[in-house]
Design a protein around this motif. Structure first.
Motif, PDB file in Angstrom:
ATOM      1  N   ALA A 197       0.835  -1.208   0.000  1.00 40.32           N
ATOM      2  CA  ALA A 197       0.000   0.000   0.000  1.00 40.32           C
ATOM      3  C   ALA A 197       0.869   1.257   0.000  1.00 40.32           C
ATOM      4  N   ARG A 198       1.957   1.228   0.768  1.00 37.46           N
ATOM      5  CA  ARG A 198       2.850   2.410   0.821  1.00 37.46           C
ATOM      6  C   ARG A 198       3.463   2.665  -0.556  1.00 37.46           C
ATOM      7  N   HIS A 199       3.977   1.602  -1.151  1.00 36.44           N
ATOM      8  CA  HIS A 199       4.610   1.743  -2.467  1.00 36.44           C
ATOM      9  C   HIS A 199       3.590   2.270  -3.492  1.00 36.44           C
ATOM     10  N   ASN A 200       2.424   1.635  -3.522  1.00 35.37           N
ATOM     11  CA  ASN A 200       1.421   2.027  -4.521  1.00 35.37           C
ATOM     12  C   ASN A 200       0.916   3.458  -4.277  1.00 35.37           C
ATOM     13  N   GLY A 201       0.773   3.792  -3.015  1.00 30.19           N
ATOM     14  CA  GLY A 201       0.315   5.155  -2.683  1.00 30.19           C
ATOM     15  C   GLY A 201       1.310   6.188  -3.165  1.00 30.19           C
ATOM     16  N   GLU A 202       2.584   5.850  -3.023  1.00 38.09           N
ATOM     17  CA  GLU A 202       3.634   6.800  -3.449  1.00 38.09           C
ATOM     18  C   GLU A 202       3.617   6.960  -4.974  1.00 38.09           C
ATOM     19  N   VAL A 203       3.467   5.865  -5.694  1.00 38.95           N
ATOM     20  CA  VAL A 203       3.432   5.931  -7.166  1.00 38.95           C
ATOM     21  C   VAL A 203       2.190   6.713  -7.627  1.00 38.95           C
ATOM     22  N   ALA A 204       1.057   6.402  -7.021  1.00 38.82           N
ATOM     23  CA  ALA A 204      -0.206   7.027  -7.459  1.00 38.82           C
ATOM     24  C   ALA A 204      -0.246   8.521  -7.147  1.00 38.82           C
ATOM     25  N   ALA A 205       0.529   8.954  -6.144  1.00 39.67           N
ATOM     26  CA  ALA A 205       0.487  10.375  -5.759  1.00 39.67           C
ATOM     27  C   ALA A 205       1.346  11.252  -6.680  1.00 39.67           C
ATOM     28  N   ARG A 206       2.138  10.626  -7.537  1.00 40.71           N
ATOM     29  CA  ARG A 206       3.008  11.426  -8.405  1.00 40.71           C
ATOM     30  C   ARG A 206       2.184  12.191  -9.443  1.00 40.71           C
ATOM     31  N   PRO A 207       2.681  13.342  -9.871  1.00 38.29           N
ATOM     32  CA  PRO A 207       1.929  14.057 -10.911  1.00 38.29           C
ATOM     33  C   PRO A 207       1.921  13.275 -12.219  1.00 38.29           C
ATOM     34  N   PRO A 208       0.938  13.533 -13.061  1.00 35.46           N
ATOM     35  CA  PRO A 208       0.866  12.832 -14.343  1.00 35.46           C
ATOM     36  C   PRO A 208       2.065  13.176 -15.213  1.00 35.46           C
ATOM     37  N   VAL A 209       2.446  12.244 -16.065  1.00 38.88           N
ATOM     38  CA  VAL A 209       3.563  12.500 -16.976  1.00 38.88           C
ATOM     39  C   VAL A 209       3.010  13.031 -18.296  1.00 38.88           C
ATOM     40  N   LEU A 210       3.472  14.219 -18.646  1.00 38.13           N
ATOM     41  CA  LEU A 210       3.104  14.843 -19.921  1.00 38.13           C
ATOM     42  C   LEU A 210       4.350  14.932 -20.782  1.00 38.13           C
ATOM     43  N   LEU A 211       4.202  14.561 -22.029  1.00 34.57           N
ATOM     44  CA  LEU A 211       5.338  14.632 -22.950  1.00 34.57           C
ATOM     45  C   LEU A 211       5.018  15.615 -24.067  1.00 34.57           C
ATOM     46  N   ALA A 212       6.031  16.339 -24.505  1.00 40.67           N
ATOM     47  CA  ALA A 212       5.867  17.238 -25.655  1.00 40.67           C
ATOM     48  C   ALA A 212       7.218  17.315 -26.357  1.00 40.67           C
TER      49      ALA A 212
END
Ligand code: PMP
Length: 536
Positions: free
Chosen positions: A198-213
């Motif tokens: 849960a800790r690992h997944n919570g940390e990944v899910a809390a990251r901002p979305p990745v936008l590429l340009a």
């Protein structure tokens, strides 16, 4: 800057490719307009058919604003957009249209939709994992579960040890199990694992979305869209206001591959699987990517086109990573390059398309984002709206624009190709005769660019000063307006490149006058002619 570069002119009337200002006696002075409303006037200023249609629409007394009601004109517009996009791209599933008023607004609407879709996917994935954890938890409670030793390592924690009084093995399914761990109750052993997951997944899910340009990109200047515009002069002060993009070069495919692979590796979540009563941990792909934004030809970035190979690479990498591809056709779409979508020239297919500029026919503000059915979330209609979007007037005008583009089996597209070739030939002749000042000519259809070599070492202090200050393009514009009655401007992020985006009514005479004017300017640059530029 308007005054010092001679661009501080008030235009009082406009028609076709011509804008008019008044001289001191009140007489109209015609100026040929190559800016074309920053490429928003494929049918020219105040096109007679569009204006007549607008008048009849207004005279009919249609409700311009009737929010939250049926909008048959917008529906017809969406259907027509689908018909054209399907013809050009071969798409077999429909796109859903979401309307807005400006380019930046439609970009933000598209990105916001992509994020909505991503967040819902994240929630579904987390729900699935939670259900697996819950199932395992129940089994642990009933004493039917052991935890594989390796599971703790994979979850980034250690196996609990000692202290327990429970019956049965909490951990130790692996051969190298710690003997002490046998004493840990299965529930505690499992909770240790579940907590780490849960800790690992919570940390990944809390990251901002990745936008590429892409480097050189321009996608608007609002709070969100400016983060996707590469030019740091426009963007950097506002970094705190929105999710940052990762910018990748379009001509180094391995950089894109590495960037995307890097994001995917960093963004794996953990799931719990139970096999024969033994719980283990597996990694799962996480929807980290919000969107990759691409202009098929960068307009403000200096008229730089993606080639077929680069397009194919982007298509492949985004498909593999399940990263939605948003194609920004705000400047290039609606026939500007001789096709409805410039991306269709290089076989690039989008999950999203954004259109604006010429969609408003030169008199309305209109934009639309098309979302492919496979990604579309109907709920978005309820969470996103704008008072002015999808109004009766702009949608009626946009429908007329599509009708004009598609008339006579696409005569307008053919005309763009033909006039574009005429324009490009003139630019190429200038380039051939002034290789010391013209670095490049490039573009497609009626979106053409002419790039000057760096002039910062010119013997003319005005020219070198302007080049050093990054405003040589504006000085060129002032000269061409004052001396030749030609209106042209540099692109927003590449000030050494002039953009030519006239309407499809461009004539041979207008093109010849442009060529004469450019030859004069290039000779002035070549001769470092301070006197002729400033009169001193
Ligand atoms: N994307 C592209 C490719 C553009 O050319 C522009 C405008 N130059 C925008 C987005 C932003 O559109 P607007 O100025 O209507 O916000």
């Amino acid at each position: 800057m308007l005054s010092s570069s001679g661009l501080g002119v008030e235009y009082v009337r406009a028609e076709g490719n011509t804008v008019f200002h008044l001289d001191a006696n009140g007489n109209e002075i015609p100026v040929t307009d190559y800016c074309g409303g920053y490429a928003s006037l494929i049918f020219g200023h105040n096109n007679a058919e569009i204006t007549a249609h607008a008048k009849s629409v207004l005279d009919s007394g249609i409700p311009v604003y009737a929010q939250f009601s049926r909008h048959p004109v917008a529906n017809r517009l969406a259907a027509k957009l689908n018909e054209i996009v399907a013809r050009e791209t071969g798409a077999t599933e429909p796109y859903f249209a979401h309307f807005a008023s400006t380019g930046a607004e439609a970009i933000e609407t598209g990105v916001k939709h992509a994020e909505f879709d991503r967040v819902l996917k994240v929630a579904a994935l987390m729900g699935e994992i939670e259900a697996h954890v819950e199932e395992a938890r129940e089994a642990a409670r009933d004493g039917r579960l052991t935890v594989a030793e390796s599971a703790y390592r994979k979850a980034g924690t250690e196996a609990p040890s000692g202290g327990g009084a429970g019956a049965g093995a909490g951990v130790g399914a692996d051969a190298d199990a710690d003997a002490d761990a046998d004493a840990v109750p299965p529930q505690d052993a499992f909770e240790q694992l579940a907590g780490a997951v849960a800790r690992h997944n919570g940390e990944v899910a809390a990251r901002p979305p990745v936008l590429l340009a892409l480097e050189g990109s321009f996608h608007g200047k609002l709070m969100g869209s400016v983060q996707l515009t590469h030019n740091s002069g426009f963007r950097s002060a506002f970094g705190g206001l929105g999710a940052q993009a990762l910018f990748v070069p379009h001509d180094q495919p391995d950089v894109l591959t590495k960037t995307v692979d890097g994001v995917r590796e960093q963004a794996r979540v953990l799931d719990v699987v139970v096999t024969d009563g033994v719980a283990d941990v597996v990694e799962r792909d996480f929807p980290a990517f919000c969107a990759f934004l691409v202009e098929p030809i960068q307009g403000e970035g200096g008229i730089r086109a993606l080639d077929r190979d680069a397009a194919a690479h982007i298509q492949r990498v985004t498909a593999d990573a399940d990263c939605p591809l948003l194609i920004d056709e705000i400047q290039t779409g609606l026939g500007r390059t001789g096709a409805f979508l410039a991306s269709s020239h290089v076989g690039l297919r989008g999950d999203y398309y954004v259109l604006s500029k010429s969609l408003g026919g030169g008199i309305a503000k209109s934009s639309v984002v098309l979302v492919h059915q496979s990604r579309y979330r109907g709920e978005f209609e309820l969470v996103h709206s704008s008072t002015f979007a999808k109004d009766g007037f702009s949608t009626a005008i946009a429908l007329k624009v599509l009708e004009l583009l598609e008339a006579d089996d696409g005569a307008a597209y053919r005309q763009v190709v033909e006039r574009g070739e005429m324009l490009r030939a003139a630019l190429d002749r200038v380039r051939a005769d002034f290789p010391e000042v013209v670095k490049d000519t490039r573009g497609k259809g009626l979106l053409q660019g002419l790039e000057f070599h760096d002039q910062s070492k010119s013997g003319s202090p005005t020219i070198s000063g302007a080049a050093q200050g990054g405003i040589l393009g504006y000085v060129a514009a002032g000269y061409l307006l004052g001396a030749h009655r030609i209106r042209v401007l540099p692109t927003a992020s590449a000030p050494n490149t002039l953009r030519f985006a006239p309407s499809l009514h461009l004539t041979e005479e207008e093109t010849a006058a442009l060529e004469t004017a450019l030859r004069d300017w290039c000779a002035l640059l070549r001769d470092e002619d301070e006197k002729r530029l400033t009169g001193n």
